[in-house]
Design a protein around this motif. Structure first.
Motif, PDB file in Angstrom:
ATOM      1  N   PRO A 221      13.697  20.675   8.987  1.00  0.00           N
ATOM      2  CA  PRO A 221      13.634  22.024   9.560  1.00  0.00           C
ATOM      3  C   PRO A 221      12.887  23.046   8.709  1.00  0.00           C
ATOM      4  O   PRO A 221      12.626  24.157   9.179  1.00  0.00           O
ATOM      5  N   HIS A 222      12.550  22.694   7.464  1.00  0.00           N
ATOM      6  CA  HIS A 222      11.950  23.676   6.565  1.00  0.00           C
ATOM      7  C   HIS A 222      10.476  23.365   6.301  1.00  0.00           C
ATOM      8  O   HIS A 222      10.109  22.199   6.126  1.00  0.00           O
ATOM      9  N   PRO A 223       9.623  24.396   6.231  1.00  0.00           N
ATOM     10  CA  PRO A 223       8.222  24.153   5.885  1.00  0.00           C
ATOM     11  C   PRO A 223       8.116  23.599   4.467  1.00  0.00           C
ATOM     12  O   PRO A 223       8.938  23.904   3.603  1.00  0.00           O
ATOM     13  N   VAL A 224       7.093  22.779   4.260  1.00  0.00           N
ATOM     14  CA  VAL A 224       6.911  22.085   2.984  1.00  0.00           C
ATOM     15  C   VAL A 224       5.638  22.576   2.306  1.00  0.00           C
ATOM     16  O   VAL A 224       4.586  22.694   2.942  1.00  0.00           O
ATOM     17  N   LEU A 225       5.742  22.853   1.025  1.00  0.00           N
ATOM     18  CA  LEU A 225       4.605  23.248   0.198  1.00  0.00           C
ATOM     19  C   LEU A 225       4.252  22.113  -0.748  1.00  0.00           C
ATOM     20  O   LEU A 225       5.148  21.507  -1.352  1.00  0.00           O
ATOM     21  N   ILE A 226       2.961  21.833  -0.887  1.00  0.00           N
ATOM     22  CA  ILE A 226       2.486  20.833  -1.840  1.00  0.00           C
ATOM     23  C   ILE A 226       1.515  21.511  -2.806  1.00  0.00           C
ATOM     24  O   ILE A 226       0.572  22.180  -2.381  1.00  0.00           O
ATOM     25  N   GLY A 227       1.762  21.317  -4.093  1.00  0.00           N
ATOM     26  CA  GLY A 227       0.897  21.878  -5.114  1.00  0.00           C
ATOM     27  C   GLY A 227       0.495  20.812  -6.118  1.00  0.00           C
ATOM     28  O   GLY A 227       1.196  20.579  -7.098  1.00  0.00           O
ATOM     29  N   ALA A 228      -0.635  20.152  -5.847  1.00  0.00           N
ATOM     30  CA  ALA A 228      -1.125  19.109  -6.751  1.00  0.00           C
ATOM     31  C   ALA A 228      -2.414  19.526  -7.434  1.00  0.00           C
ATOM     32  O   ALA A 228      -3.114  18.702  -8.003  1.00  0.00           O
ATOM     33  N   SER A 229      -2.715  20.811  -7.409  1.00  0.00           N
ATOM     34  CA  SER A 229      -4.030  21.278  -7.830  1.00  0.00           C
ATOM     35  C   SER A 229      -4.341  20.955  -9.290  1.00  0.00           C
ATOM     36  O   SER A 229      -3.613  21.380 -10.200  1.00  0.00           O
ATOM     37  N   ARG A 230      -5.408  20.202  -9.482  1.00  0.00           N
ATOM     38  CA  ARG A 230      -5.967  19.874 -10.806  1.00  0.00           C
ATOM     39  C   ARG A 230      -4.973  19.182 -11.725  1.00  0.00           C
ATOM     40  O   ARG A 230      -5.128  19.203 -12.955  1.00  0.00           O
ATOM     41  N   LYS A 231      -3.978  18.520 -11.175  1.00  0.00           N
ATOM     42  CA  LYS A 231      -2.936  17.939 -12.016  1.00  0.00           C
ATOM     43  C   LYS A 231      -3.358  16.594 -12.596  1.00  0.00           C
ATOM     44  O   LYS A 231      -4.302  15.954 -12.154  1.00  0.00           O
ATOM     45  N   ARG A 232      -2.590  16.185 -13.611  1.00  0.00           N
ATOM     46  CA  ARG A 232      -2.961  15.012 -14.403  1.00  0.00           C
ATOM     47  C   ARG A 232      -2.984  13.733 -13.576  1.00  0.00           C
ATOM     48  O   ARG A 232      -3.702  12.795 -13.913  1.00  0.00           O
ATOM     49  N   LEU A 233      -2.211  13.652 -12.509  1.00  0.00           N
ATOM     50  CA  LEU A 233      -2.225  12.423 -11.727  1.00  0.00           C
ATOM     51  C   LEU A 233      -3.624  12.123 -11.180  1.00  0.00           C
ATOM     52  O   LEU A 233      -3.971  10.965 -10.940  1.00  0.00           O
ATOM     53  N   ILE A 234      -4.449  13.159 -10.978  1.00  0.00           N
ATOM     54  CA  ILE A 234      -5.825  12.930 -10.511  1.00  0.00           C
ATOM     55  C   ILE A 234      -6.625  12.222 -11.593  1.00  0.00           C
ATOM     56  O   ILE A 234      -7.440  11.329 -11.303  1.00  0.00           O
ATOM     57  N   ASP A 235      -6.401  12.585 -12.847  1.00  0.00           N
ATOM     58  CA  ASP A 235      -7.032  11.877 -13.959  1.00  0.00           C
ATOM     59  C   ASP A 235      -6.596  10.420 -13.976  1.00  0.00           C
ATOM     60  O   ASP A 235      -7.418   9.500 -14.129  1.00  0.00           O
ATOM     61  N   PHE A 236      -5.293  10.167 -13.790  1.00  0.00           N
ATOM     62  CA  PHE A 236      -4.791   8.796 -13.803  1.00  0.00           C
ATOM     63  C   PHE A 236      -5.414   7.954 -12.686  1.00  0.00           C
ATOM     64  O   PHE A 236      -5.668   6.764 -12.869  1.00  0.00           O
ATOM     65  N   MET A 237      -5.655   8.577 -11.546  1.00  0.00           N
ATOM     66  CA  MET A 237      -6.197   7.832 -10.405  1.00  0.00           C
ATOM     67  C   MET A 237      -7.713   7.712 -10.433  1.00  0.00           C
ATOM     68  O   MET A 237      -8.277   6.721  -9.975  1.00  0.00           O
ATOM     69  N   ALA A 238      -8.388   8.752 -10.940  1.00  0.00           N
ATOM     70  CA  ALA A 238      -9.846   8.809 -10.794  1.00  0.00           C
ATOM     71  C   ALA A 238     -10.590   9.054 -12.095  1.00  0.00           C
ATOM     72  O   ALA A 238     -11.807   9.275 -12.066  1.00  0.00           O
ATOM     73  N   SER A 239      -9.916   8.991 -13.232  1.00  0.00           N
ATOM     74  CA  SER A 239     -10.553   9.168 -14.544  1.00  0.00           C
ATOM     75  C   SER A 239     -11.320  10.491 -14.637  1.00  0.00           C
ATOM     76  O   SER A 239     -12.538  10.525 -14.805  1.00  0.00           O
ATOM     77  N   VAL A 240     -10.572  11.576 -14.516  1.00  0.00           N
ATOM     78  CA  VAL A 240     -11.151  12.927 -14.615  1.00  0.00           C
ATOM     79  C   VAL A 240     -10.361  13.666 -15.693  1.00  0.00           C
ATOM     80  O   VAL A 240      -9.371  14.344 -15.409  1.00  0.00           O
ATOM     81  N   PRO A 241     -10.778  13.566 -16.958  1.00  0.00           N
ATOM     82  CA  PRO A 241      -9.958  14.103 -18.047  1.00  0.00           C
ATOM     83  C   PRO A 241      -9.859  15.623 -18.092  1.00  0.00           C
ATOM     84  O   PRO A 241      -8.870  16.157 -18.588  1.00  0.00           O
ATOM     85  N   HIS A 242     -10.868  16.340 -17.597  1.00  0.00           N
ATOM     86  CA  HIS A 242     -10.857  17.795 -17.680  1.00  0.00           C
ATOM     87  C   HIS A 242     -10.305  18.396 -16.394  1.00  0.00           C
ATOM     88  O   HIS A 242     -10.821  18.130 -15.291  1.00  0.00           O
ATOM     89  N   ALA A 243      -9.279  19.229 -16.529  1.00  0.00           N
ATOM     90  CA  ALA A 243      -8.606  19.776 -15.354  1.00  0.00           C
ATOM     91  C   ALA A 243      -9.559  20.514 -14.426  1.00  0.00           C
ATOM     92  O   ALA A 243      -9.448  20.414 -13.201  1.00  0.00           O
ATOM     93  N   ALA A 244     -10.503  21.255 -14.970  1.00  0.00           N
ATOM     94  CA  ALA A 244     -11.413  22.046 -14.137  1.00  0.00           C
ATOM     95  C   ALA A 244     -12.309  21.184 -13.259  1.00  0.00           C
ATOM     96  O   ALA A 244     -12.914  21.684 -12.303  1.00  0.00           O
ATOM     97  N   ASP A 245     -12.408  19.886 -13.557  1.00  0.00           N
ATOM     98  CA  ASP A 245     -13.264  18.982 -12.785  1.00  0.00           C
ATOM     99  C   ASP A 245     -12.500  18.257 -11.669  1.00  0.00           C
ATOM    100  O   ASP A 245     -13.072  17.385 -11.002  1.00  0.00           O
ATOM    101  N   ARG A 246     -11.238  18.594 -11.461  1.00  0.00           N
ATOM    102  CA  ARG A 246     -10.398  17.813 -10.543  1.00  0.00           C
ATOM    103  C   ARG A 246     -10.287  18.400  -9.142  1.00  0.00           C
ATOM    104  O   ARG A 246      -9.443  17.973  -8.359  1.00  0.00           O
TER     105      ARG A 246
END
Length: 311
Positions: A221-246
């Protein structure tokens, strides 16, 4: 999918209803991140000066962003706490400068005293990474008629990534969010959004499990918010060490979240998200993502109001 969020007092884009002021939208709305901290993991210091923060806010509004999330304390892994007076000194000038703008102002804080000061200054929504664990935070939101984003975090920012562990991450996180939502509503908070807390006390596999299980959470019944912006999991998945590049990886994750029914995505590259979500909506055969408020139209990324009544 149509989403609703109820306020206990007038808010931009909200219509008066018997229950309060209802903010209604279709698709995933974009919450633009406006950090006014010197030490945020991706953009620390960029918006610490008031004129820089207001310029960034204006650019996001012109792109079609409908929520600005103002933060005065970093919650990156290992971040040191900031005194409440210092956090208020950072966020209050921005809130006061933007409170007459046609945009919903969210404040990202863990402290009831900061939340209270921000709401008095003109903020509309509290984004609490501790999930309203503190009863005083629930009281502040209830007394101000402010909805809150309830997030899951295992531990605190200083310890959360030390050794995250769950027997069943999806069952535990979803159960926690639903229980916290009930407590908040019972305490008089007018409404809540739920956030599974991607990157907050989770390993890569925990995050992926939660992202894959989003349809279960968004079916509630409640709206859901997702905030994955520039997080480290993107580096783990796609090898992007610098946050600004994610940002490309962020867009992929947030488009997935929108397809799974997420109501809000929280992003640094907010304008790019508005564009990508509109294109995804068109490709799926529906209308372009419609921002909150009655009968709004979009023209070149700028929001315009028709003559319908709103708060």
């Amino acid at each position: 999918m149509t989403h609703r969020l109820t306020f206990g007092r007038p808010a931009p884009g909200a219509e008066r209803t018997p229950r309060g002021w209802e903010w209604r939208w279709t698709g995933a709305a974009v919450m633009g991140i406006l950090n006014v901290t010197p030490d945020s993991f991706s953009d620390g210091g960029r918006h610490a000066a008031l004129q820089d923060a207001l310029a960034a806010a204006q650019a996001m509004r012109e792109a079609g962003v409908v929520i600005l999330d103002i933060g005065g304390e970093s919650t990156r892994p290992g971040a040191a706490p900031v005194p409440a007076h210092e956090e208020l000194d950072r966020v209050l000038p921005v809130i006061r400068a933007l409170r007459s703008a046609d945009v919903l102002l969210s404040v990202d804080t863990m402290k009831p005293e900061v939340a209270a000061g921000a709401l008095r200054a003109g903020a509309h929504l509290i984004n609490d990474v501790t999930g309203l664990r503190d009863p005083q935070m629930r009281r502040v939101c209830a007394e101000a008629g402010a909805p809150a984003c309830v997030m899951h975090m295992q531990g605190d920012p200083q310890t959360m990534q030390a050794a995250p562990h769950y027997a069943d991450v999806v069952a535990e996180v979803h159960g926690y969010l639903r229980a916290q939502a009930r407590e908040a509503l019972d305490a008089g908070v007018p409404d809540v959004l739920l956030d599974p807390g991607i990157g907050f006390g989770k390993t890569l596999e925990h995050n992926l499990s939660l992202l894959r299980a989003l349809p279960d959470l968004t079916a509630g019944p409640h709206p859901v918010l997702i905030g994955a912006s520039r997080k480290r999991l993107i580096d783990f998945m796609a090898s992007v060490p610098h946050a600004a590049d994610r940002d490309p990886g962020t867009l992929a994750l947030h488009l997935h979240a929108a397809r799974c029914g997420a109501a809000v995505v929280r992003a640094h590259a907010a304008a790019a998200h508005v564009q990508a979500l509109r294109v995804q909506a068109a490709l799926s055969g529906g209308d372009r993502t419609r921002p909150p408020g009655p009968q709004r139209t979009l023209d070149s990324g700028v929001m315009h109001h028709t003559d319908t009544e709103r708060a």
